[in-house]
Design a protein around this motif. Sequence first.
Motif, PDB file in Angstrom:
ATOM      1  N   TYR A   1       3.586  -3.062   0.343  1.00  0.00           N
ATOM      2  CA  TYR A   1       4.278  -4.347   0.967  1.00  0.00           C
ATOM      3  C   TYR A   1       5.918  -4.176   0.564  1.00  0.00           C
ATOM      4  N   MET A   2       6.398  -3.251  -0.097  1.00  0.00           N
ATOM      5  CA  MET A   2       7.755  -2.910  -0.519  1.00  0.00           C
ATOM      6  C   MET A   2       8.503  -2.813   0.796  1.00  0.00           C
ATOM      7  N   LEU A   3       7.878  -1.963   1.667  1.00  0.00           N
ATOM      8  CA  LEU A   3       8.417  -1.681   2.884  1.00  0.00           C
ATOM      9  C   LEU A   3       8.709  -2.883   3.790  1.00  0.00           C
TER      10      LEU A   3
ATOM     11  N   LYS B   1      -7.656 -10.076   2.869  1.00  0.00           N
ATOM     12  CA  LYS B   1      -8.026  -8.764   2.157  1.00  0.00           C
ATOM     13  C   LYS B   1      -7.816  -7.502   2.921  1.00  0.00           C
ATOM     14  N   GLU B   2      -7.312  -6.608   2.260  1.00  0.00           N
ATOM     15  CA  GLU B   2      -7.086  -5.294   2.720  1.00  0.00           C
ATOM     16  C   GLU B   2      -8.308  -4.754   3.701  1.00  0.00           C
ATOM     17  N   GLY B   3      -8.060  -4.110   5.011  1.00  0.00           N
ATOM     18  CA  GLY B   3      -9.329  -3.562   5.852  1.00  0.00           C
ATOM     19  C   GLY B   3      -9.556  -4.727   6.835  1.00  0.00           C
TER      20      GLY B   3
ATOM     21  N   HIS C   1      -2.158   0.344  -9.133  1.00  0.00           N
ATOM     22  CA  HIS C   1      -1.692  -0.372 -10.226  1.00  0.00           C
ATOM     23  C   HIS C   1      -0.205   0.000 -10.530  1.00  0.00           C
ATOM     24  N   ILE C   2       0.769  -0.629 -10.448  1.00  0.00           N
ATOM     25  CA  ILE C   2       2.114  -0.674 -10.610  1.00  0.00           C
ATOM     26  C   ILE C   2       2.684  -0.815 -11.966  1.00  0.00           C
ATOM     27  N   SER C   3       3.101   0.199 -12.774  1.00  0.00           N
ATOM     28  CA  SER C   3       3.639  -0.294 -14.205  1.00  0.00           C
ATOM     29  C   SER C   3       4.743  -1.287 -14.032  1.00  0.00           C
TER      30      SER C   3
ATOM     31  N   VAL D   1      -0.785  -2.371  -2.012  1.00  0.00           N
ATOM     32  CA  VAL D   1      -2.089  -2.505  -1.663  1.00  0.00           C
ATOM     33  C   VAL D   1      -3.120  -1.348  -1.679  1.00  0.00           C
ATOM     34  N   THR D   2      -2.773  -0.315  -1.183  1.00  0.00           N
ATOM     35  CA  THR D   2      -3.444   1.005  -1.425  1.00  0.00           C
ATOM     36  C   THR D   2      -2.154   2.201  -1.107  1.00  0.00           C
TER      37      THR D   2
END
Length: 631
Positions: free
Chosen positions: A537-539, A501-503, A568-570, A531-532
Amino acid sequence: MTITYNDVKLTYDTDTFGFSVTAGNEVRWALDRTFRPYFLTEQGRTYFDEALKIEHKSFHSGIASGFYSRFEKFCIGGKETAVSFELCVWMEEATGDIICEWIPIEESEAAVLKVYWPAPMEFTSESERWYSLINLRQGILIPNNWNEKFGKVIFEGRFGTAGSYMPWFAQVRERRGCLTICETPWNAGYYLDQPDGTSYTQIGVWNDSSLGRMDHRRIIRYKFLEDCDYNDICKVYRRYASECGMVRTLEEKAVRLPKIRQLTECSFIHQGIKTYVNPESDFYDEKEPAKNNKLTTFGSRTEEIVKWHEQGAGPVYMHLDGWAEPGYDNNHPDYYPVCREAGGAEEMRQLEETLHAHGDLFGIHDQYRDYYRAAESFNEEEACRLTDGNIPEQSCWAGGPQSYLCTSRAPYYVKRNFQRLFEQGIRPDCAYLDVFTCNEGDECSNQRHRMTRRDSYDYRLRCFNYLESQKILASSEEVNDWAVPGLVFCHYAPYDFMMGKEGIEKRGIPVPLFGLVYHDCLIIPWMMDKVTEKNDYMLYALLNGGAPYLKRDGAYANIDGAFENECHISEKEQIERCKVVTGLYHKIAFAEMVSHEFIGGKKEIQRTLFSDGTAVTVDLGRQEYKIEKVN
């Protein structure tokens, strides 16, 4: 005891059973002299130096010079036993490599369960210019001044699993490197030693028994490099892997499987049809039973594909879970018929035809390890049997009680099941054989199909080879060195931190060790979660030159990197993001990853270079990227 070759001196210590390497009157590398090698039996730990008889001798041959140590008779559990073995430490003339062998001689009176030798390298300077490399998933670099303790390694660091995609680890100190390769990885792994009160890391190797015996030589090779970093180490290992026949590139594979080129243009979609959770499963929700079952028809998935393309999506690859009765992770290896409630074989064919009409590829989830008791053909005779006669079982996944199918049976079930699909007019472009490349090889003591871990990996590879013979692109859950010759792509090969999980604090510095060795051999899709606002994560997909996930529905919530994210990504935005990643990947899929670096020593600014001259730079702090041609 010493030998010298080309001004390099190998000194073997007959007290510690370790060695040191000296060049120019300077000790370059030495095994930890405080470590007492030992082995484990049911009675506990026994040290090598407790043998009642120890002999040493040197030898010379046409290929090497070195030393033998023979150990005979040990008092184990208060009883003298005939356990005996040899150590062989030698320098290969052609390479200058040091090779260490543990050779079993006699173990009839006490089963040797695990051996801890050779010792870890001395590696105690708490400097960031000293660092260790482990192949936990995509790869981790651990500086010797890293303050956080690493903790447990998945699968106990066993080679051939998600705990180590490749059977090696390495250490670099002031640009001098030691690459440690396990040449017999089927029953071996690594461990990390981080003594209390220190920040440095020592790495050792262990070898365990196969079907209750240490019945073959265990071989460790050491390669020493001058003026190197982790890139150089990866390239040295790639040359070694090529010598061993492991480097089979996508260019080579595409000769037999032309659809590979089509797959390099695709964004990945991972979705399901039917979920059914057996009441005896650990995942069964007693408080809200309605959550245990769900269904999406093939017709609905077909409509979604049309919609994706109407919104501008380019070619996609659809990976379909839960397409057969009685639902995802149920009844394997008897996963049939095609789910009737979802429209049966006819509507599954229509989904496949719709995908093909749009230039897409279609693949299915399948399983040949988890052996469900609910399966019609379940027979304990075909389950993996331990040396004590017991059959291991669990109820972790949706299908409930299960054991493990002896992998020797898997190729037959694969052929049977795919022929059934072919007879119904369904011929997927791709097939995903779950867990084969992340879980350890299995063993089976049933004399009718006795199987070692090495055999198990070979049988898994035969399953991939069968798919290739049918012009089907083979994939599995993660990646692994042993599977490279037969695998085309995977579900993912992430950095370790992406599975939590993030963090959660990173356990070291993520580096693409697997990509540096095998980028041009496998297609790896990458998570595209934002994630934030500060962690996209695309990078990483761009940096690692991978394929993108357009949509990824996790089979189970909150495991395997499937977490709810705050951003949220459309669908429209995700399509555009995927176009950027596929645009890059289609160009460099067949290119070797030449190098990875941290720009200006800053861990947030990273750059990869590919053999076609493409360079990708990402700034993880600013969340920016740049793609350019540099030659």
